[in-house]
Each structure stands twice: as structure tokens, then as C-alpha cells.
Scaffold this motif. Sequence first.
Motif, mmCIF file in Angstrom:
data_model
loop_
_atom_site.group_PDB
_atom_site.id
_atom_site.type_symbol
_atom_site.label_atom_id
_atom_site.label_comp_id
_atom_site.label_asym_id
_atom_site.label_seq_id
_atom_site.Cartn_x
_atom_site.Cartn_y
_atom_site.Cartn_z
ATOM 1 N N ARG A 56 17.575 -18.701 6.748
ATOM 2 C CA ARG A 56 18.502 -19.391 5.837
ATOM 3 C C ARG A 56 17.732 -20.154 4.766
ATOM 4 O O ARG A 56 18.152 -20.210 3.612
ATOM 5 C CB ARG A 56 19.439 -20.284 6.636
ATOM 6 C CG ARG A 56 20.316 -19.467 7.610
ATOM 7 C CD ARG A 56 21.325 -20.293 8.362
ATOM 8 N NE ARG A 56 20.796 -21.257 9.301
ATOM 9 C CZ ARG A 56 20.479 -21.009 10.574
ATOM 10 N NH1 ARG A 56 20.622 -19.786 11.073
ATOM 11 N NH2 ARG A 56 20.036 -21.972 11.372
ATOM 12 N N ASP A 57 16.576 -20.713 5.133
ATOM 13 C CA ASP A 57 15.725 -21.396 4.152
ATOM 14 C C ASP A 57 15.224 -20.424 3.095
ATOM 15 O O ASP A 57 15.144 -20.760 1.910
ATOM 16 C CB ASP A 57 14.538 -22.083 4.835
ATOM 17 C CG ASP A 57 14.939 -23.324 5.618
ATOM 18 O OD1 ASP A 57 16.069 -23.837 5.412
ATOM 19 O OD2 ASP A 57 14.123 -23.779 6.445
ATOM 20 N N ILE A 58 14.875 -19.210 3.499
ATOM 21 C CA ILE A 58 14.426 -18.195 2.539
ATOM 22 C C ILE A 58 15.566 -17.841 1.587
ATOM 23 O O ILE A 58 15.354 -17.713 0.378
ATOM 24 C CB ILE A 58 13.881 -16.938 3.256
ATOM 25 C CG1 ILE A 58 12.569 -17.272 3.952
ATOM 26 C CG2 ILE A 58 13.697 -15.776 2.269
ATOM 27 C CD1 ILE A 58 12.055 -16.184 4.883
ATOM 28 N N LEU A 59 16.765 -17.704 2.094
ATOM 29 C CA LEU A 59 17.907 -17.412 1.220
ATOM 30 C C LEU A 59 18.089 -18.528 0.194
ATOM 31 O O LEU A 59 18.406 -18.267 -0.969
ATOM 32 C CB LEU A 59 19.193 -17.252 2.030
ATOM 33 C CG LEU A 59 19.282 -16.003 2.893
ATOM 34 C CD1 LEU A 59 20.534 -16.055 3.769
ATOM 35 C CD2 LEU A 59 19.266 -14.738 2.036
ATOM 36 N N LEU A 60 17.857 -19.747 0.603
ATOM 37 C CA LEU A 60 18.055 -20.909 -0.260
ATOM 38 C C LEU A 60 16.888 -21.122 -1.222
ATOM 39 O O LEU A 60 17.104 -21.381 -2.411
ATOM 40 C CB LEU A 60 18.240 -22.151 0.618
ATOM 41 C CG LEU A 60 18.669 -23.439 -0.049
ATOM 42 C CD1 LEU A 60 19.993 -23.271 -0.769
ATOM 43 C CD2 LEU A 60 18.780 -24.544 0.989
#
Length: 141
Positions: free
Chosen positions: A45-49
Amino acid sequence: MGKGIPLNDQDRIPWLCKLHDILLRDVASGQCVVLACSALKKMYRDILLRGKEGAAWKCDESGKEEEPAEVRLLVVHLSGSFEVISGRLLKRKGHFMPPELLQSQFETLEPPAAPENFIQISVEKNLSEIIATIMETLEAK
């Protein structure tokens, strides 16, 4: 996955980075985006953000850094027991993910937690209730 082999971080990260780039592009053009994917770990999710390096800075043609468009992410965590989800998987026909991989998905799962921006909705609710909850949350933000 279609061959019954679970994905690992090395398999997922390039795909998540591409999704991040698509989110950045679409947000920068003024679009609101709904992305459906299984970002099972907080890192995903951090990578998506923020992108792979945790920062979404880009360089323009002159090589000067420019501030990225803001990507605000609301994670909708559809939660359910192994038994309920397994039962649904067994009813699916022709899907790429075999039911045998469900255990690996549960083992990989890191449910969202504060300070992540998320809502959790039970998969035991009907579809219209799930959609209503998501829409109410989005309208309140």
C-alpha cells in the motif's frame, strides 16, 4: 498464480510500481481513480501511495525536481473469514487463482491499521451495503 504458485514480493513490487505510476498520472490529470487490487501488505500500500523509493518526486525535462501530484489513498479492506472466502472461491469457475492459494493470501495479509487511511467492511454484507458504505466514506472526506 494460475500455476498454483503464490506470488512473492519480487513478483508483486514491479506491478505495484506500475500501478503507482498510473495513479500519479491520472491524479495529475485531475481524475478520481478507483483501483481494485490485493495490496495485502502495508509495504504494498505504501508503494501504491509513494512509489518504490517512498517518494514520488519526478524530474521535468530540464532535470529540475518537481513536486508530485498528491495521491490520497483510501484503502477499502474487505474482511472475511477463511471459511467464507474459501466457500466463495470454490464456487468460482475459470478464475486464474486456484482456491489452494487462499491460505498463502491469508498468511501474507497485513490488515490496514492506523495511521493508514482505510475502512474495513465485512464481505458478509451484501453488495449494495458495501457500495453504500464506501460511497458514504468518500463523500465525508
